[in-house]
Design a protein around this motif. Structure first.
Motif, PDB file in Angstrom:
ATOM      1  N   PHE A  14      37.314  94.352  71.783  1.00 43.18           N
ATOM      2  CA  PHE A  14      38.553  93.665  71.402  1.00 43.18           C
ATOM      3  C   PHE A  14      38.533  92.195  71.794  1.00 43.18           C
ATOM      4  O   PHE A  14      38.880  91.318  71.002  1.00 43.18           O
ATOM      5  CB  PHE A  14      39.731  94.383  72.068  1.00 43.18           C
ATOM      6  N   ALA A  15      38.106  91.903  73.014  1.00 45.17           N
ATOM      7  CA  ALA A  15      38.209  90.532  73.524  1.00 45.17           C
ATOM      8  C   ALA A  15      37.362  89.550  72.725  1.00 45.17           C
ATOM      9  O   ALA A  15      37.735  88.383  72.557  1.00 45.17           O
ATOM     10  CB  ALA A  15      37.814  90.491  74.994  1.00 45.17           C
ATOM     11  N   THR A  16      36.229  89.991  72.204  1.00 44.44           N
ATOM     12  CA  THR A  16      35.331  89.094  71.462  1.00 44.44           C
ATOM     13  C   THR A  16      35.468  89.227  69.957  1.00 44.44           C
ATOM     14  O   THR A  16      34.873  88.456  69.205  1.00 44.44           O
ATOM     15  CB  THR A  16      33.877  89.379  71.846  1.00 44.44           C
ATOM     16  N   GLY A  17      36.215  90.222  69.499  1.00 42.60           N
ATOM     17  CA  GLY A  17      36.381  90.423  68.070  1.00 42.60           C
ATOM     18  C   GLY A  17      35.210  91.086  67.406  1.00 42.60           C
ATOM     19  O   GLY A  17      35.079  91.043  66.169  1.00 42.60           O
ATOM     20  N   ALA A  18      34.354  91.734  68.167  1.00 40.85           N
ATOM     21  CA  ALA A  18      33.167  92.374  67.598  1.00 40.85           C
ATOM     22  C   ALA A  18      33.546  93.603  66.784  1.00 40.85           C
ATOM     23  O   ALA A  18      34.538  94.280  67.058  1.00 40.85           O
ATOM     24  CB  ALA A  18      32.208  92.762  68.716  1.00 40.85           C
ATOM     25  N   GLU A  63      37.544  82.995  73.263  1.00 39.74           N
ATOM     26  CA  GLU A  63      37.236  84.046  72.296  1.00 39.74           C
ATOM     27  C   GLU A  63      38.503  84.430  71.521  1.00 39.74           C
ATOM     28  O   GLU A  63      39.617  84.299  72.041  1.00 39.74           O
ATOM     29  CB  GLU A  63      36.678  85.288  73.002  1.00 39.74           C
ATOM     30  N   THR A  64      38.321  84.900  70.289  1.00 40.22           N
ATOM     31  CA  THR A  64      39.448  85.337  69.452  1.00 40.22           C
ATOM     32  C   THR A  64      39.473  86.846  69.402  1.00 40.22           C
ATOM     33  O   THR A  64      38.532  87.470  68.889  1.00 40.22           O
ATOM     34  CB  THR A  64      39.312  84.785  68.025  1.00 40.22           C
ATOM     35  N   PRO A  65      40.518  87.459  69.952  1.00 40.85           N
ATOM     36  CA  PRO A  65      40.569  88.923  69.935  1.00 40.85           C
ATOM     37  C   PRO A  65      40.820  89.451  68.523  1.00 40.85           C
ATOM     38  O   PRO A  65      41.579  88.874  67.750  1.00 40.85           O
ATOM     39  CB  PRO A  65      41.733  89.245  70.864  1.00 40.85           C
TER      40      PRO A  65
END
Length: 487
Positions: A14-18, A63-65
């Motif tokens: 979630f925190a990195t948008g992966a 980073e964009t969640p």
């Protein structure tokens, strides 16, 4: 909350948008409709996704969640009612146990691309970006009534199914960019866009809408900044309703198939647009353009594909420049019967481009159509006006009649032997002048009252010429007066 292995992966990403793709080799190729059988390794609870959307996990600076989940079985109901999401939501190729309820929520870019859903409640939602429903399979109502989408509504390849009802309700929806339903968009059930506002375009080329007996597309009072495109493979089994719609640039049905044989195939009353293209591939039913306002009307080059209601329609130009009889075929086939305004509009269009002969042909056709609606005496008088002066639009016909009668009278009177009324008085007899004196009802040339005929048949010819002169004069005056008064 204890997390399962796929839920833990989603939390960590979630925190990195992966992207989190939970598909396994055994079920990766199964269609999303079969997702009910996917096991625990592909199952994520809706409450976990909701928690993340509301900020239930840590973020990282810089980073964009993003909640980006692929190929999961989502159990429970994803409910985010009148809440504000903190991040982008992308749920791709997922199977939903229950219809997500997101009405009234404030969302970032949101996508359900390729997923299966039993319905979707997005009414009054606000989306700060695109709403992606591309290649989704939705077996229930997609409710977008009152939604506000700052980007585009993407429907390419989507299949919506709610037979007999409304498949997508976008009433009073606002879309900042466009609604794109191309490249395989299908709907079993009606599409409702009543009073929607679209910044750029409604693009439905190639879409198939199936709602027989009802409104396949109901976009009454829609406002579109540029164009409404229902051409190039668009197919609607049911009516297309654009009553009181506005499109800044154009509305196109070029190459479309619209099937609604029991009523209006296209209902576009009070339509306002720059260009209207009615060059459909096939249309069953009528087309209603009454009281519309167009700049350019693009016409089919062959026989009109469907009867068109035209009363009150105004336009500045017709494209292409077809022969006048082709354009008249639209007017004469009007299901409402005789209406004067469509003839006047067509004549005015020809006059504006300097085609005065075509304009007169249209106005003459108008009088002939009107004649069929009159009482017997009026029809008789109409036939007389038509034969003698073409209702005033062909005055040269009177000259032909006068020439023919003059030649006839001159020939007969030259062969006969008249007697003077007063022997030894008056000018010598002239067959030509005598004939003209009979045909001209006003004034006199000194011949008619100076001679008489002992033969009855010649005298009756003289009477007939007098009557013909009065009839021709009356017809000319009536026809010219009718033209001047534009009756």
């Amino acid at each position: 909350m204890t997390l399962t292995e796929p839920e833990r992966r989603l939390h960590e990403a979630f925190a990195t948008g992966a992207e989190v793709d939970v598909r396994d080799a055994a079920t990766a190729d199964e269609p999303e409709e079969d997702g009910s059988g996917w096991g625990p390794r592909r199952t994520v609870r809706a409450e976990v996704i909701r928690s993340l959307l509301l900020g239930g996990a840590d973020t990282r600076p810089g980073e964009t969640p993003v909640v980006h989940l692929v190929g999961a079985r989502v159990t429970g109901r994803l409910k985010l009612v009148f809440s504000q999401a903190c991040c982008v939501l992308r749920l791709e190729k997922c199977w939903f146990e229950e219809p997500p309820q997101l009405y009234g929520a404030t969302l970032h870019v949101t996508g359900f691309g390729g997923s299966y859903l039993p319905g979707l409640a997005l009414n009054t939602v606000t989306v700060a970006g695109n709403l992606d429903l591309m290649k989704t399979r939705i077996r229930g109502l997609v409710n977008l009534a009152g939604a506000r989408i700052e980007g585009s509504l993407l429907l390419q390849g989507a299949h919506l199914s709610r037979p007999g009802g409304v498949a997508l309700d976008g009433s009073r929806m606002e879309v900042g960019s466009g609604i794109v339903g191309r490249e395989g968009f299908r709907a079993e059930g009606g599409i409702r866009l009543h009073e929607a506002r679209v910044g750029e375009a409604l693009r439905l080329e190639g879409a198939h809408l199936h709602h027989p007996g009802g409104d396949a597309l109901c976009a009454e009072s829609i406002q579109v900044g540029s164009r409404i495109d229902c051409g190039e493979g668009f197919r609607a089994e049911g009516a297309v309703v654009l009553t009181s719609a506005t499109a800044g640039r154009a509305v196109s049905f070029r190459g479309a198939t619209i099937l609604h044989p029991t009523g209006h195939a296209v209902d576009a009353r009070h339509l306002r647009t720059g260009e209207l293209d009615l060059r459909t591939a096939r249309a069953e039913g009528t087309v209603d353009l009454r009281h519309g306002r167009l700049d350019v009307w693009h016409l089919p080059t062959g026989t009109p594909p469907a009867p068109v209601h035209l009363d009150g329609l105004t336009y500045r130009a017709l494209e292409p420049q077809l022969p006048v009889d082709r354009c008249l075929s639209f007017v004469t086939r009007d299901p409402d019967g005789y209406r004067p305004q469509p003839y006047q509009q067509l004549a005015a269009t020809y006059q504006a481009i300097g085609h005065d002969d075509d304009a007169r042909a249209v106005l003459l056709a108008r009088q002939r159509h009107r004649r069929a609606t009159q009482r017997p005496l009026g029809r008789v008088w109409g036939h007389l006006l038509d034969a003698t002066v073409g209702y005033g639009y062909r005055p040269w016909l009177a000259g032909l009649w006068l020439t023919a009668l003059t030649l006839l009278g001159t020939a007969v009177f030259r062969a006969a032997h008249p007697k003077p009324v007063k022997p030894g008085e008056g000018a010598p007899f002239s067959p030509l002048v005598y004939t003209l004196d009979l045909l001209i009802p006003i004034g006199g040339l000194g011949q008619r009252n100076a001679w008489y005929w002992p033969s009855d048949y010649v005298q009756w010819l003289a009477y007939a010429l007098v009557a013909a002169g009065w009839l021709l004069t009356t017809a000319v005056v009536a026809g010219v007066t009718r033209v001047l008064n534009r009756s």
